[in-house]
Design an enzyme around this catalytic site. Structure first.
Site, PDB file in Angstrom:
ATOM      1  N   SER A 126       0.827  -1.201   0.000  1.00 35.98           N
ATOM      2  CA  SER A 126       0.000   0.000   0.000  1.00 35.98           C
ATOM      3  C   SER A 126       0.860   1.249   0.000  1.00 35.98           C
ATOM      4  O   SER A 126       1.969   1.259   0.570  1.00 35.98           O
ATOM      5  CB  SER A 126      -0.862  -0.029   1.270  1.00 35.98           C
ATOM      6  OG  SER A 126      -1.486   1.208   1.475  1.00 35.98           O
ATOM      7  N   TYR A 151      -2.325  -1.158  10.968  1.00 34.75           N
ATOM      8  CA  TYR A 151      -2.530  -1.673   9.605  1.00 34.75           C
ATOM      9  C   TYR A 151      -1.324  -1.314   8.720  1.00 34.75           C
ATOM     10  O   TYR A 151      -0.737  -2.177   8.054  1.00 34.75           O
ATOM     11  CB  TYR A 151      -3.814  -1.106   8.988  1.00 34.75           C
ATOM     12  CG  TYR A 151      -3.879  -1.361   7.493  1.00 34.75           C
ATOM     13  CD1 TYR A 151      -4.159  -2.630   7.001  1.00 34.75           C
ATOM     14  CD2 TYR A 151      -3.597  -0.343   6.566  1.00 34.75           C
ATOM     15  CE1 TYR A 151      -4.170  -2.876   5.627  1.00 34.75           C
ATOM     16  CE2 TYR A 151      -3.611  -0.588   5.201  1.00 34.75           C
ATOM     17  CZ  TYR A 151      -3.895  -1.858   4.738  1.00 34.75           C
ATOM     18  OH  TYR A 151      -3.890  -2.105   3.381  1.00 34.75           O
ATOM     19  N   LYS A 155       1.917  -3.657   6.726  1.00 35.07           N
ATOM     20  CA  LYS A 155       2.405  -3.639   5.331  1.00 35.07           C
ATOM     21  C   LYS A 155       3.921  -3.421   5.322  1.00 35.07           C
ATOM     22  O   LYS A 155       4.637  -4.043   4.542  1.00 35.07           O
ATOM     23  CB  LYS A 155       1.695  -2.558   4.513  1.00 35.07           C
ATOM     24  CG  LYS A 155       0.211  -2.834   4.306  1.00 35.07           C
ATOM     25  CD  LYS A 155      -0.059  -4.120   3.526  1.00 35.07           C
ATOM     26  CE  LYS A 155      -1.517  -4.477   3.426  1.00 35.07           C
ATOM     27  NZ  LYS A 155      -1.784  -5.825   2.911  1.00 35.07           N
TER      28      LYS A 155
END
Ligand code: NAD
Ligand code: WQD
Length: 340
Positions: A126, A151, A155
């Protein structure tokens, strides 16, 4: 036909990628636990491709089930790993859920790659790894900033896990694709985004407002240092994004990659403000959208858009669809699921 495992293949980006893979001649097996998707997506995919993908309802956190799956599917040649939890706010509230679901599953899959000699691995990353960028547009060499949510941290850590694994397994070929803001739906309206509960992302909130499910869109801030004061993002059509997975996969399957872990930005290279998205939606649909300006949303970065030259030159991929096309397809999908 090469057999590819798509984890999270019933989800938003995964389902569109399954369609593109099947249409490019791959055999697809999907693993999904339906935690954020519906079994009906299988039918939507099949309506488009006329070929039902193989499907295993399985939770990737159950290591033993995963091992059994690979025992029964010895012919898998590559994995595209979409399955993850993706709600930024929820990750702040329940970080351990995110670390477990996004990191354990990656580790288990990489272990299975090693055990089963599967050498081709594509990971869903992302633009969140860049945080608030120092320079725009953002190249792949831009520094990874301290994550602003668990979150985002998953990544970043995932990319580190893949880096370390590739360093000691030279046969493993991995690509991390850093998505900017995926929007839109398949032009057939057979598949699209299916947010559970109140949408956190801009476009599903807009389409649900237009459909009458939400009273009004809240535009989070109009006092940012941007031309119209609202935040800027790089909105990419989900079908363009899906196609990039096919070319990335073909690159590693044919061993054209230059190193065994490569990263690519997937965006359009164009930044659009929230208010521009609202105006574009009104233009393509002919509807008037109810919206109001409210305070900034904590954690939002001001402006983010991709430098796409690496993907353009090295993958030979370029986003082809416009934001307007994406918004029109999102609205067509919303109308279909709400029976408007
Ligand atoms: P999604 O939630 O629609 O799809 C993820 C799918 O994975 C869902 O179908 C869910 O049921 C499944 N899943 C989750 N945990 C699982 C588990 N333990 N076992 C089996 N299945 C599991 O999300 P999406 O928008 O399609 O995103 C796909 C990937 O792309 C994710 O890794 C996400 O972090 C990443 N990503 C998404 C965006 C975005 O804006 N949508 C942006 C950048 C990166
Ligand atoms: C876009 C813009 C909001 C909703 C998130 C994740 C990121 C990545 C993509 C996975 C922002 C504004 C939004 C609303 C609004 N996901 N907005 N009203 O925040 O760029 O990125 O999804 O990796 O990690 O953080 O996307 O769609 O939430 O917001 O004004 O009701 O729309 O402030 O400027 P975001 P988004």
């Amino acid at each position: 036909m090469k057999k590819i495992l798509v984890t999270g293949g019933l989800g938003y980006i995964g389902s569109h990628t399954v369609v593109e893979l099947q249409q490019a001649g791959f055999e697809v097996v999907i693993i999904d636990n339906l935690s954020n998707s519906s079994i009906n997506v299988l039918e939507g995919i099949t309506n488009i491709t006329k070929t039902p993908p193989l499907f295993e309802r399985l939770d990737l956190r159950n290591k033993n089930d995963l091992t059994d799956f690979f025992q029964q599917n010895k012919d898998i040649e590559g994995i595209i790993h979409f399955a993850a939890s993706k709600a930024v706010g929820e990750s702040v509230a329940d970080p351990l859920l995110y670390y477990e679901n996004n990191l354990n599953t990656l580790v288990y899959l990489l272990q299975e790659c090693k055990l089963n000699g599967i050498n081709n691995f594509i990971f869903s990353s992302s633009c969140t790894v860049y945080g608030e960028p120092d320079v725009l547009p953002i190249t792949e060499n831009a520094p990874v900033k301290v994550a602003t949510s668990p979150y985002g941290n998953t990544k970043q850590i995932s990319e580190e896990i893949i880096t370390d694994t590739c360093a000691v397994h030279p046969k493993l070929q991995a690509i991390s694709l850093r998505y900017f803001n995926p929007i839109g739906a398949h032009h057939t309206a057979e598949i699209g985004e299916l947010p559970i509960g109140v949408p956190q992302n801009l476009v599903p909130f807009i389409t649900q407002t237009a459909a009458g499910l939400r009273k009004e869109l809240s535009v989070f801030g109009n006092d940012y240092p941007t031309p119209d004061g609202s935040c800027i993002r790089d909105y990419i059509h989900v079908v363009d994004l899906a196609k990039a997975h096919v070319v990335a996969l073909q690159r590693i399957l044919s061993e054209q990659n230059k190193s065994n872990f490569e990263m690519f930005n997937l965006g359009t290279g164009l930044g659009s403000s929230v208010l521009e998205v609202v105006k574009a939606f009104e233009k393509v649909t002919g509807l008037k959208l109810n919206y109001k300006i409210v305070d900034r949303r904590p954690g939002d970065v001001v402006s983010v858009y991709a430098d796409t030259q690496k993907a353009n030159k090295i993958l030979g991929w370029k986003a082809e669809k416009t934001m307007e096309e994406a918004l029109a397809s999102a609205w067509k999908w919303e109308q279909k699921i709400r029976k408007i």
